[in-house]
Design a protein around this motif. Structure first.
Motif, PDB file in Angstrom:
ATOM      1  N   LYS A  95      44.338  40.137  38.022  1.00  0.00           N
ATOM      2  CA  LYS A  95      42.731  39.376  38.607  1.00  0.00           C
ATOM      3  C   LYS A  95      43.006  40.694  39.834  1.00  0.00           C
ATOM      4  O   LYS A  95      42.277  40.689  41.023  1.00  0.00           O
ATOM      5  CB  LYS A  95      42.779  37.732  39.454  1.00  0.00           C
ATOM      6  CG  LYS A  95      42.060  37.542  40.360  1.00  0.00           C
ATOM      7  CD  LYS A  95      42.088  36.267  40.754  1.00  0.00           C
ATOM      8  CE  LYS A  95      41.399  36.416  41.812  1.00  0.00           C
ATOM      9  NZ  LYS A  95      41.907  35.165  42.491  1.00  0.00           N
ATOM     10  N   PHE A  96      44.304  40.345  40.635  1.00  0.00           N
ATOM     11  CA  PHE A  96      44.816  41.292  41.841  1.00  0.00           C
ATOM     12  C   PHE A  96      44.206  42.742  41.342  1.00  0.00           C
ATOM     13  O   PHE A  96      43.659  43.001  42.419  1.00  0.00           O
ATOM     14  CB  PHE A  96      46.189  41.154  42.075  1.00  0.00           C
ATOM     15  CG  PHE A  96      46.412  41.875  43.201  1.00  0.00           C
ATOM     16  CD1 PHE A  96      46.400  42.142  44.359  1.00  0.00           C
ATOM     17  CD2 PHE A  96      47.160  42.568  42.862  1.00  0.00           C
ATOM     18  CE1 PHE A  96      46.526  42.360  45.409  1.00  0.00           C
ATOM     19  CE2 PHE A  96      48.010  43.732  44.119  1.00  0.00           C
ATOM     20  CZ  PHE A  96      47.579  43.713  45.007  1.00  0.00           C
ATOM     21  N   VAL A  97      44.528  43.395  40.543  1.00  0.00           N
ATOM     22  CA  VAL A  97      44.260  44.465  40.625  1.00  0.00           C
ATOM     23  C   VAL A  97      42.817  45.081  40.220  1.00  0.00           C
ATOM     24  O   VAL A  97      41.868  45.801  40.794  1.00  0.00           O
ATOM     25  CB  VAL A  97      45.083  44.898  38.545  1.00  0.00           C
ATOM     26  CG1 VAL A  97      44.981  46.756  38.871  1.00  0.00           C
ATOM     27  CG2 VAL A  97      45.743  44.989  38.985  1.00  0.00           C
ATOM     28  N   LYS A  99      40.382  42.789  41.819  1.00  0.00           N
ATOM     29  CA  LYS A  99      39.419  42.648  42.208  1.00  0.00           C
ATOM     30  C   LYS A  99      39.685  43.984  43.461  1.00  0.00           C
ATOM     31  O   LYS A  99      39.027  44.317  43.992  1.00  0.00           O
ATOM     32  CB  LYS A  99      40.700  41.738  43.479  1.00  0.00           C
ATOM     33  CG  LYS A  99      39.950  40.248  42.821  1.00  0.00           C
ATOM     34  CD  LYS A  99      38.781  39.919  43.498  1.00  0.00           C
ATOM     35  CE  LYS A  99      38.575  38.920  42.100  1.00  0.00           C
ATOM     36  NZ  LYS A  99      37.102  38.124  41.764  1.00  0.00           N
ATOM     37  N   LEU A 100      41.179  44.955  43.587  1.00  0.00           N
ATOM     38  CA  LEU A 100      41.182  45.883  43.815  1.00  0.00           C
ATOM     39  C   LEU A 100      39.938  46.665  44.061  1.00  0.00           C
ATOM     40  O   LEU A 100      39.797  48.040  45.167  1.00  0.00           O
ATOM     41  CB  LEU A 100      43.070  46.690  44.031  1.00  0.00           C
ATOM     42  CG  LEU A 100      43.345  45.574  44.205  1.00  0.00           C
ATOM     43  CD1 LEU A 100      44.787  46.845  44.094  1.00  0.00           C
ATOM     44  CD2 LEU A 100      43.952  45.737  45.919  1.00  0.00           C
ATOM     45  N   HIS A 101      39.635  46.830  42.667  1.00  0.00           N
ATOM     46  CA  HIS A 101      38.334  47.898  41.899  1.00  0.00           C
ATOM     47  C   HIS A 101      37.102  46.924  42.461  1.00  0.00           C
ATOM     48  O   HIS A 101      35.987  47.327  41.731  1.00  0.00           O
ATOM     49  CB  HIS A 101      38.592  48.687  40.920  1.00  0.00           C
ATOM     50  CG  HIS A 101      40.084  49.173  40.994  1.00  0.00           C
ATOM     51  ND1 HIS A 101      39.606  50.826  41.074  1.00  0.00           N
ATOM     52  CD2 HIS A 101      41.326  48.779  40.434  1.00  0.00           C
ATOM     53  CE1 HIS A 101      41.175  51.495  40.783  1.00  0.00           C
ATOM     54  NE2 HIS A 101      41.754  50.186  40.397  1.00  0.00           N
ATOM     55  N   HIS A 102      37.055  45.773  43.239  1.00  0.00           N
ATOM     56  CA  HIS A 102      36.231  45.514  43.432  1.00  0.00           C
ATOM     57  C   HIS A 102      35.488  44.979  41.888  1.00  0.00           C
ATOM     58  O   HIS A 102      33.617  44.726  41.993  1.00  0.00           O
ATOM     59  CB  HIS A 102      34.470  46.031  44.427  1.00  0.00           C
ATOM     60  CG  HIS A 102      35.275  46.695  44.884  1.00  0.00           C
ATOM     61  ND1 HIS A 102      36.105  46.011  46.422  1.00  0.00           N
ATOM     62  CD2 HIS A 102      35.999  47.825  45.905  1.00  0.00           C
ATOM     63  CE1 HIS A 102      36.015  47.032  47.105  1.00  0.00           C
ATOM     64  NE2 HIS A 102      36.614  47.881  46.845  1.00  0.00           N
TER      65      HIS A 102
END
Lengths: 231, 495
Positions: A95-97, A99-102
């Motif tokens: 999820k973290f990664v 979200k970093l890529h929207h």
């Protein structure tokens, strides 16, 4: 895609990597082989701006890599466990990664669905932290996270070690899939000459920091490499 | 002997560790602290006799001391249970050698007993024995007195290790410990039962009866055997180092942070980092204790006119979490630094996330310390100014200076008193952060007035808040300059 000119890396005056020129076009699958200490990981670290370039420069899509952020949104990479965040669960990490890529939650779920074969039911929904997984499974998590941002450039350091035979075959299959589907550029290093000749269209041999061979893969490549490394 | 061999190898491991000499400054500092404690304990030891002699009681000093021993045993047990680290061994390298399992177990069990920290209290006991016990009885009784104390230490250390291995250090054991302490207190308080006389009788018997010393020795042997039995039953070689089953994961999702985008994601990751590691958690516990620090100063009249000192305290109180966490700023991320540097996180965003984290800490501490407003308008004024200064100046300073932290912190190491990854720099950081504004306040309030001092700092702080963008930009440039040094240092495992 990647342009390397006059690249040099020295530690205390001793040059460990010296590449006058290297150009990797978009969509190429590029394999890097060489014995321990040949400079494979050093080259990857330089491309990812994790160590300082002594001389020369590296460009990704015409962006200078050094002290710059522009290349990060199109690059996915996994070199070692330091590329994981080991106190998160795999879900939280994805999820973290994502979200970093929207990416939205559904995007991430869809992506993980495509990975379920590779994960073999051992990674998701186990309520374990990443640090409690075996090395093989950690590697799977890292590789999947590297692919999560639809990278134009994928960099993997020895992706096959620590994986079981079935996973190695699955990994080979979906790397080839991804590459042809999205025209992704791939940089892969490996000690396994079979695997690397299977998936890479171009193979470079490093020795003591220098490029000694630059081959377009054909039916003879494996024999040629085996002859080169034979002692 | 094998055990001796293993122990010397552990010593070598410590002294030959990569970071040992780099870390000399910290070790020296801790050494000085130890020396200081030793002097204090010796002082207590030499004055204990006189103190107990003057006690309003018909018992002689040794009997009084014996009366306290059960308490020492009990509280020692509790303290050890919380603080003492379980001894582990780098097993894989020994596993392949022909060493018997039982030798390894013996090593794991007995090594803590040679830790000099265990015998610190002898600095009290030995002078007391020489001065008092020998005077009342004779040398052989004195010797037995000291021996019985050493046995007590062994018993404590071994039982704490057993309890910790058996029950872990989860909530259950913490509640149990609190229960035991509360129970003892309650019994004393309501005069229902006092351990004192029981303790006195037991230890008088042990020390004065000819075969008395056998009993504590037997007790030590029994605990040792229980420990061994526990190992033989529950531990397979590969499990020697296994920590107790990892605690429940705080899976609270901080979904309210979602709307802050990437910055929110990074902050929620950092919060998980804090909640999921022992070292960071114990740091938070310590911080809550420090919240009461102000009571020591704000209540005393002698400090009322020492504006500089009071402001120092106000800054410490309102920025408590920031100072605690900020000392190892960025180092906390050392384990996954490569990850953060190669993922789609612009450096500016990363630093911004850290900025907002520190800001949140400051706001939290400011709110938590509002009860001190009770101590008058001066304190209110100071707290507000200190808060503004912390936010407006010290956050940036910390972000800037934190780039010099290049030590890897291994968060999987668990301990309450863990200084791994600490260098002299971690202490140095505090000087510009706290001493400089304190000096400024001191000077201005001495030569002009406190009001002017407060307004000066307020203006400096407010301009820092207004100039957030350019100041963060400077931090980003600094970070980019130091980035490779940090990445390199963070990759170095095991120092």
């Amino acid at each position: 895609m990647i342009q390397v000119t006059n690249l040099q890396k020295a530690y205390n005056g001793i040059t460990v990597l010296d590449i006058p020129f290297l150009s990797i076009p978009q969509g190429e699958s590029f394999g890097l082989v060489g014995n321990n200490g040949a400079g494979k990981t050093t080259l990857f670290r330089l491309i990812l701006d994790l160590i300082e370039i002594t001389k020369g420069e590296v460009l990704i899509e015409r962006h200078k890599v050094m002290r710059n952020d522009a290349w990060k949104n199109m690059t996915g990479s996994f070199l070692d466990e330091g590329f994981l965040i080991d106190f998160l669960t795999p879900e939280e990490y994805f999820k973290f990664v994502g979200k970093l890529h929207h990416k939205s939650d559904t995007d991430i779920a869809d992506f993980l669905e495509t990975m379920s074969d590779f994960f073999n039911g051992e990674v998701l929904y186990s309520k374990k932290l990443i640090r409690d997984f075996s090395r093989g499974n950690q590697k799977k998590i890292g590789i999947a996270a590297a692919l999560l941002g639809d990278p134009k450039l994928l960099i993997l350091d020895e992706p096959f070690t620590a994986l079981d035979p079935s996973s190695q075959i699955r990994l080979k299959r979906f790397l080839t899939d991804f590459q042809s589907k999205f025209n992704m550029t791939m940089l892969i290093s490996s000690h396994d000459l079979n695997h690397i000749t299977d998936i890479c269209s171009r193979i470079v041999v490093l020795e003591k920091g220098k490029m000694v061979k630059d081959l377009q893969t054909n039916t003879d490549t494996l024999t040629e490499l085996e002859a080169y490394f034979a002692v | 002997m094998l055990i001796i061999n293993l122990i010397t190898q552990e010593w070598k491991k410590n002294f030959r560790a990569k970071g040992y000499y780099n870390n000399l400054a910290v070790n020296l500092l801790l050494g000085f602290f130890g020396l200081y404690m030793a002097v204090i304990l010796l002082f207590v030891g030499f004055s204990l006799d006189e103190f107990l002699e003057n006690a309003d009681n018909s018992l002689n000093p040794m009997e009084l001391f014996n009366g306290g021993l059960l308490y020492i045993l009990l509280f020692g047990l509790v303290l050890r249970f919380m603080v003492q680290q379980l001894n582990t061994i780098d097993l894989p390298s020994y596993q392949i050698l022909p060493i018997k399992r039982s030798s390894l177990i013996n090593f794991l069990l007995l090594k803590p007993l040679i830790n000099p920290l265990n015998y610190f209290l002898l600095l009290i006991v030995v002078p007391f024995t020489i001065q008092s016990v020998v005077r009342y009885y004779d040398v052989s009784v004195g010797l037995r007195f000291v021996l019985s104390f050493i046995f007590l230490v062994w018993f404590n250390s071994l039982s704490a290790a057993f309890l910790k291995r058996r029950f872990g250090s989860g909530w259950f054991s913490i509640i149990l410990i609190i229960g035991v302490i509360a129970g003892v207190f309650a019994l004393e308080y309501f005069n229902l039962f006092s351990l004192f006389y029981l303790s006195k009788d037991i230890f008088n018997f042990i020390i004065l009866q000819p075969m008395g010393l056998c009993f504590p020795l037997i007790a030590v042997v029994i605990v040792f055997l229980i420990n061994k039995w526990f190992f033989s039953k529950n531990y397979y070689p590969e499990g020697f180092n296994k920590k107790m089953k990892s605690e429940r994961i705080y899976s609270a999702n901080f979904s309210f942070l979602d709307r802050f985008g990437i910055v929110g994601e990074i902050i929620s990751m950092e919060i998980k980092l804090i909640l999921r590691h022992k070292r960071t958690k114990s740091m938070m516990y310590v911080s809550t204790v420090f919240l009461f620090y102000g009571l020591l100063f704000y209540t005393k009249d002698i400090y009322a006119n020492n504006i500089g000192l009071l402001f120092f305290i106000a800054m410490f109180m309102t920025g408590l979490l920031m100072y605690m966490y900020g000392q190892w700023m960025l180092s906390w991320d050392s384990g996954h630094f490569d990850s953060l540097m190669t993922k789609n996180i612009p450096i500016k965003t990363y630093l911004k996330a850290n900025y907002y984290l520190l800001l949140t800490f400051n706001i939290l501490c400011f709110v938590l310390t509002t009860p001190y407003f009770y101590f008058g308008s001066k304190i209110i004024f100071m707290h507000i100014v200190a808060f503004i200064f912390n936010v407006g100046v010290n956050i940036y300073l910390l972000l800037f200076l934190a780039t010099y932290n290049t030590k890897r912190i291994d968060l999987t190491q668990t301990s309450a008193l863990n200084y791994q990854g600490t260098t002299f720099k971690n202490f140095l950081i505090v000087i510009p952060l706290m001493i400089f504004p304190m000096g400024l306040v001191y000077l201005i309030s001495y030569f002009v007035s406190m009001t002017l001092a407060m307004w000066t700092l307020t203006i400096i702080g407010l301009s820092g808040i207004v100039l957030r963008k350019p100041l963060l930009k400077i931090c980003v440039l600094q970070f980019n300059n130091r980035k490779y040094k940090m990445a390199e240092g963070f990759r170095e495992v095991g120092s």
